[in-house]
Structures are given as C-alpha cells and as structure tokens.
Design an enzyme around this catalytic site. Structure first.
Site, mmCIF file in Angstrom:
data_model
loop_
_atom_site.group_PDB
_atom_site.id
_atom_site.type_symbol
_atom_site.label_atom_id
_atom_site.label_comp_id
_atom_site.label_asym_id
_atom_site.label_seq_id
_atom_site.Cartn_x
_atom_site.Cartn_y
_atom_site.Cartn_z
ATOM 1 N N TYR A 142 13.137 3.992 -2.870
ATOM 2 C CA TYR A 142 12.879 4.941 -3.950
ATOM 3 C C TYR A 142 14.054 5.899 -4.148
ATOM 4 O O TYR A 142 14.268 6.411 -5.241
ATOM 5 C CB TYR A 142 11.618 5.765 -3.651
ATOM 6 C CG TYR A 142 10.329 5.129 -4.080
ATOM 7 C CD1 TYR A 142 10.006 3.843 -3.700
ATOM 8 C CD2 TYR A 142 9.428 5.830 -4.880
ATOM 9 C CE1 TYR A 142 8.809 3.265 -4.087
ATOM 10 C CE2 TYR A 142 8.225 5.262 -5.271
ATOM 11 C CZ TYR A 142 7.922 3.979 -4.877
ATOM 12 O OH TYR A 142 6.743 3.431 -5.272
ATOM 13 N N ASP A 225 4.350 -9.475 4.044
ATOM 14 C CA ASP A 225 3.581 -10.512 3.339
ATOM 15 C C ASP A 225 2.318 -10.863 4.117
ATOM 16 O O ASP A 225 1.222 -10.989 3.560
ATOM 17 C CB ASP A 225 4.443 -11.756 3.053
ATOM 18 C CG ASP A 225 5.228 -12.245 4.260
ATOM 19 O OD1 ASP A 225 5.265 -11.550 5.299
ATOM 20 O OD2 ASP A 225 5.811 -13.350 4.184
ATOM 21 N N ASP A 253 -2.404 0.458 -2.795
ATOM 22 C CA ASP A 253 -3.186 0.040 -3.963
ATOM 23 C C ASP A 253 -4.041 -1.176 -3.611
ATOM 24 O O ASP A 253 -5.200 -1.276 -4.006
ATOM 25 C CB ASP A 253 -2.270 -0.336 -5.143
ATOM 26 C CG ASP A 253 -2.030 0.832 -6.091
ATOM 27 O OD1 ASP A 253 -2.044 1.991 -5.621
ATOM 28 O OD2 ASP A 253 -1.825 0.593 -7.301
HETATM 29 C C1 IPM Z 1 1.950 6.474 -5.969
HETATM 30 C C2 IPM Z 1 2.495 6.195 -7.344
HETATM 31 C C3 IPM Z 1 3.909 6.744 -7.425
HETATM 32 C C4 IPM Z 1 4.727 6.017 -6.371
HETATM 33 C C5 IPM Z 1 4.560 6.629 -8.805
HETATM 34 C C6 IPM Z 1 3.735 7.304 -9.883
HETATM 35 C C7 IPM Z 1 5.957 7.188 -8.809
HETATM 36 O O1 IPM Z 1 2.421 4.839 -7.621
HETATM 37 O O2 IPM Z 1 1.881 7.678 -5.608
HETATM 38 O O3 IPM Z 1 1.563 5.539 -5.287
HETATM 39 O O4 IPM Z 1 5.173 4.892 -6.596
HETATM 40 O O5 IPM Z 1 4.900 6.594 -5.301
HETATM 41 MG MG MG Z 2 1.385 3.705 -6.119
#
Ligand code: IPM
Ligand code: MG
Length: 360
Positions: A142, A225, A253
């Site tokens: 990032y 993975d 997620d």
């Molecule tokens: C999260 C989100 C953020 C990330 C985005 C909105 C920048 O997806 O907090 O998981 O990727 O960290």
């Molecule tokens: Mg996210």
C-alpha cells in the site's frame, strides 16, 4: 468525571447515518457510566474533497492527533473515481492511518449464534467461528516505493507497486498478534507467500524470531492461497491470523462472509499515537440516505473503541451484549433479514440496541 475527546469521521455514503447511530450509543454509555465525551467532527474522503479540494487537510490531521480516540466510518464513491489515486477519498483514509501510525489492524471475525443461518458457510463448516485477523496497516504494498504508471521509451505503459517490509515493521505487528493470542486460544497462523516473494522470506524469519519470546503460543506459517482456501474449508481452525497489509485486506473480506454480512464487522487500528476504530465495510452508496444500512459494524467499532482505545471494558461489554440480544430478539436490517425476523431500518436497529444496554 473522566473526560475523553473523540474525533468523529462520518465520511461518505452511509457513513454519516451509521455514525450518528453509534454516537447515540456512546451517549448512552456516557450517561450510564458517568463519562464525559467531547466530540469533534472532521471531514475526510469525498466530503473533504467537496469542501476543501483534498481528501485530508492538515487542519484535520492536527485535530485527529490531538484526540483520545477516533471513530471513523468509511470513504469513497463513484463520484470521485475519476480522480488520480493520490487525490481520491481512499487516499484520505490511508493518510490518517499513516499520520497516526496505527500499524496493527485488528479485525475480529465472530459469528453471533442467532446469525448462524445467515452465514454463507454450512453449519457443519462454521462450527465455533471466533478468529481475529491482525493485518499490518501502514506499510507493505500500500505504501511501498517505487510506485506509479510510466510509459517506457518503446511506448509500452507499465504500472508497478512495491511490497516491502522492514524488519521492525514486521516485529512490532507480530508482537501485537502474539500478545492477543496470549489472551485467547494461544494460536497464531502467520500468512505469507514465502514460496515466491522475498519480502515474505523476511516476514517469516522475523515472525519466528518474535515467537521465541512467546513459547506458550503455537505458531504455524501458511501460504496466502492456502489460507484463503482454509478460511472457507474450516474457519474454526483459526484463532489469530497475522498477515501483511494486502493479504489482510483480502482475507478479512473473505472471512467476513462466514459471519453472514460485512455489515456486522468492526475493526481497530492500534499501536500508533491515537487509535482508530472503523467498520470493515465500505460506503454502500447505493443505499446511502435510505435509513436501511446496518449500523452494527459501526456500533461494534464504538465497543472496540471502549475496549482497546479507552481501556473501558465494562462499557464495551455492555454494547456487545446489547447487540447480541437485539439480534437474538430477531431485529434485522435488510442485509441480514430472513423470513420470520423483524425488519427494521438503521435508526430502529439502534433504538432496539439502546433499549438493551445495561450497566455491567
Ligand atoms: C479496508 C478498505 C481500505 C483498504 C480501502 C478503502 C483503502 O478496503 O479498510 O479494508 O484497502 O485498506
Ligand atoms: Mg478492504
């Protein structure tokens, strides 16, 4: 009377409406436990771009750094997607993360028993789902340099980012994961891609070094993975997952679906100058302003703020128990609604939670 300054960051989309519900919950806690909370509201993300022309201003950063805890909602939306990467709403969020230095992102993934039928996984697979993902938050791909999009002399366009970690960045987040594990099942799975990436080789080495001080904790390493597969195959094998920024974003997620809805999951960014608390989900612009968004992730983020940010554990328990009993009593926003439940809107969900908040 103990006094705390809390900076509220409503952001975009459903942010303002769910954050105002969380504020009602905090106000109730203040009354019950006799605390005083001084709120400041600041604009970050798209709403800051609209007002000030940038996703995070210096003024806002100053306010943030002067507070005891930060309650964030979410940022982003179609409207600002035409902007270059570093001027988008998301850059505001990454900017705060960097400014506060909150390097450990805690993402608990816990299934409320009354939500079992809502999980995307079968009962026999979910079993006792209760894990926490510790995601490194202020480094990795990032933030790594070099990055960019360039046109090479031969006209070919090239886009690139760099996944890099310094040893101390791995060490400090690993410590947080092991410390958490000491208060849980004492199991850490460190997730990397050490069969391919050099940065993961260092990750693994440093995690092994830190582990030497935590001999009571069982440490395993897993390729990302395989981890993605294991999370849907047998999620209850996990207690603490420790991983880098990008893998943690993806796996959290994925894991959230086992709980039935992204609308239920809170998170914390700790370890920096001020701790920040925010839902895992995004701005859901399609339902913004309709009073249908699920406020639970935001309300549970407030509970995490009490527990990890302000060290007020009874207050956190009061909120979490109220959420659980509200769900047990069948109240559901549309995202978690099933036949036989009581369908409610954002505000009514919070009303039901407020009615169930008790002093611990
Ligand atoms: C999260 C989100 C953020 C990330 C985005 C909105 C920048 O997806 O907090 O998981 O990727 O960290
Ligand atoms: Mg996210």
């Amino acid at each position: 009377m103990p006094e705390f300054s809390i900076t509220m960051m409503p952001g975009d989309g459903i942010g303002p409406e769910i954050l105002s519900q969380a504020k009602r919950v905090i106000d109730r806690i203040a009354k019950l436990y006799k605390h005083k909370f001084n709120y400041t509201t600041v604009y970050i993300g798209g709403c800051s771009i609209d007002r000030f022309g940038e996703p995070l201003t210096e003024e806002t950063t100053k306010t943030i750094l002067a507070s005891d805890a930060l309650l964030f909602s979410s940022v982003g939306g179609e409207k600002w997607n035409y902007l270059p990467q570093n001027r988008r709403p998301e850059a505001g969020l990454l900017g705060i993360r960097k400014a506060i230095g909150g390097y450990a992102n805690l993402r608990p993934v816990k299934l409320f028993p009354s939500m079992k039928s809502f999980s995307t996984l079968k009962d026999s697979v979910i079993k006792n789902l209760d894990m926490i993902i510790v995601r490194e938050l202020v480094s990795g791909i990032y933030f790594g340099e070099p990055r960019g999009v360039v046109t090479l002399p031969n006209g070919v366009r090239k886009g690139f980012n760099t996944m890099s970690y310094k040893d101390y960045e791995i060490e400090r987040v690993a410590k947080i994961a092991f410390d958490l594990a000491m208060h849980r099942e004492r199991k850490v799975v460190s997730v990397d891609k050490a069969n391919v990436l050099d940065v993961s080789t260092l990750w693994r080495e440093v995690v092994n070094e830190v582990h030497k001080n935590y001999q009571d904790v069982e440490l395993t390493h897993m390729y990302v993975d395989n981890a993605a597969m294991q999370i849907v195959r047998d999620p209850s094998q996990f207690d603490v997952i420790l991983t880098c920024n990008l893998f943690g974003d993806i796996l959290s997620d994925e894991a959230s679906m086992a709980t039935g809805s992204l609308g239920m999951l809170p998170s914390a960014a700790v370890g920096g100058d001020v701790d920040m608390f925010e839902p895992v989900h995004g701005t859901a612009p399609d339902i913004a302003g309709m009073n249908t968004a699920n406020p639970i992730a935001q309300i549970l983020s407030a509970a995490m703020m009490f527990r990890y940010g302000l060290n007020l554990h009874r207050e956190a328990n009061s909120i979490e128990k109220a959420v659980e009993s509200t769900l047990n009593d069948g109240y559901r926003t549309p995202d978690i609604f099933k036949e036989g439940n009581q369908k409610v809107g954002t505000e009514q969900m919070c009303d039901a939670i407020l009615e169930r908040i008790r002093c611990e």
